[in-house]
Motif scaffolding. Structure first.
Motif, short mmCIF file in Angstrom:
data_model
loop_
_atom_site.label_atom_id
_atom_site.label_comp_id
_atom_site.label_asym_id
_atom_site.label_seq_id
_atom_site.Cartn_x
_atom_site.Cartn_y
_atom_site.Cartn_z
N HIS A 45 27.55 -78.60 110.09
CA HIS A 45 26.96 -78.85 108.77
C HIS A 45 26.20 -77.60 108.20
O HIS A 45 25.10 -77.13 108.69
CB HIS A 45 25.62 -80.02 108.94
N ASP A 49 24.90 -76.77 101.91
CA ASP A 49 25.58 -78.13 101.31
C ASP A 49 24.29 -79.19 101.11
O ASP A 49 24.51 -80.21 100.72
CB ASP A 49 26.73 -78.57 102.00
N TYR A 50 23.35 -78.94 101.83
CA TYR A 50 22.15 -79.89 101.73
C TYR A 50 20.81 -78.98 101.28
O TYR A 50 19.84 -78.98 101.82
CB TYR A 50 21.97 -80.55 103.19
#
Length: 280
Positions: A45, A49-50
């Motif tokens: 992750h 992207d977060y």
């Protein structure tokens, strides 16, 4: 080519190349199928992207900073850092330890912080991963002495970094320290190799004429550390699958220009057995 066609090798002799290869293969299977081996990776992750700091199915609040990754967790989130429950915030650097010894865990899941060219990510290793449960082995070709040949390593005057496409479609830098030359099939071949800073061992990403057909798209070659004069054995019996052959969430580089051999390397690890062999 056939392995030991006369059947004369002593299978109990640890110095016999065929026996040593079998031990190498057994060790590889044990490593990749271990609870926190590559088959257990369920996600990589990228924090970019977060932007809000919440990663689906991963507890805690994650934020990349100039100092590292700041992880904030509450007492009900169940994150363990260095053996103690994390309540509050902690600044984390990239985790250099193997996943089984990572600083972070939640239950049986290990969380590993990585950094690639300035981008931060969190990897999730779960022993209950579907890929690990479905694993039935590695397709491998028995040892063939014809694939173990003398080689010579020539270092570059200066290390080089070239941009190479990775399996996720993004180009990243690949550090190269020299060339590994060897003769095979009546022709001279040379591979561009990386050099480990700690022990001087060599590593190459290679392709060949079986790639994407009877073998995975590309494979890794790790021949060891050359002698002082540059001599080293190039044993293609020990070409191995890259981590991305075991889980889609790894970021592996494709072979750099010049590292696709023009002949079939029908040796070493070829692909995963059974249903996991799809996508070669």
């Amino acid at each position: 080519m056939s392995a030991d066609p006369a059947g004369t090798a002593d299978a109990t002799d640890p110095d016999d190349p065929s026996t040593a290869w079998k031990q190498w293969h057994e060790h590889r299977v044990a490593v990749v199928s271990a609870p926190y081996g590559p088959l257990s990776l369920t996600g990589t992750h990228w924090l970019a992207d977060y932007p809000e700091g919440r990663i689906p199915a991963v507890p805690g609040h994650w934020r990349a900073t100039a100092a590292g990754v700041t992880l904030t967790a509450g007492p009900d989130e169940g994150i363990i850092l260095d053996g103690e429950p994390l309540t509050g915030a902690a600044v984390l650097a990239a985790d250099e330890a193997p996943p089984s010894h990572s600083r972070l865990r939640t239950g049986d899941v290990r969380l590993v912080v990585i950094r690639r060219e300035g981008d931060w990510a969190v990897r999730v290793f779960d022993p209950a991963a579907p890929g690990r449960a479905a694993f039935t082995g590695i397709e491998v070709t028995p040892y063939d002495p014809a694939y173990a040949v003398p080689g010579h390593f020539s270092p570059y005057a200066q290390d080089r970094t070239i941009q190479v496409e990775n399996v996720d479609g993004r180009a990243r830098g690949l550090g190269l320290g020299g060339e590994l030359a060897f003769d095979f099939g009546g022709a001279r071949h040379a591979l561009r190799v990386a050099v480990d800073e700690e022990d001087g061992s060599l590593w190459a990403v290679i392709g060949d004429a079986t790639g994407g057909r009877s073998s995975y798209r590309f494979r890794f070659l790790k021949p060891g550390t050359p002698a002082a004069d540059g001599s080293i054995t190039v044993d293609l019996n020990r070409v191995q699958l890259p981590p991305c052959a075991f889980a889609d969430h790894f970021v592996c580089p494709f072979p750099p220009p010049g590292n696709t051999l023009p002949f079939e390397v029908t040796a070493g690890e070829r692909r995963l057995k059974g249903a996991l062999a799809s996508g070669i």
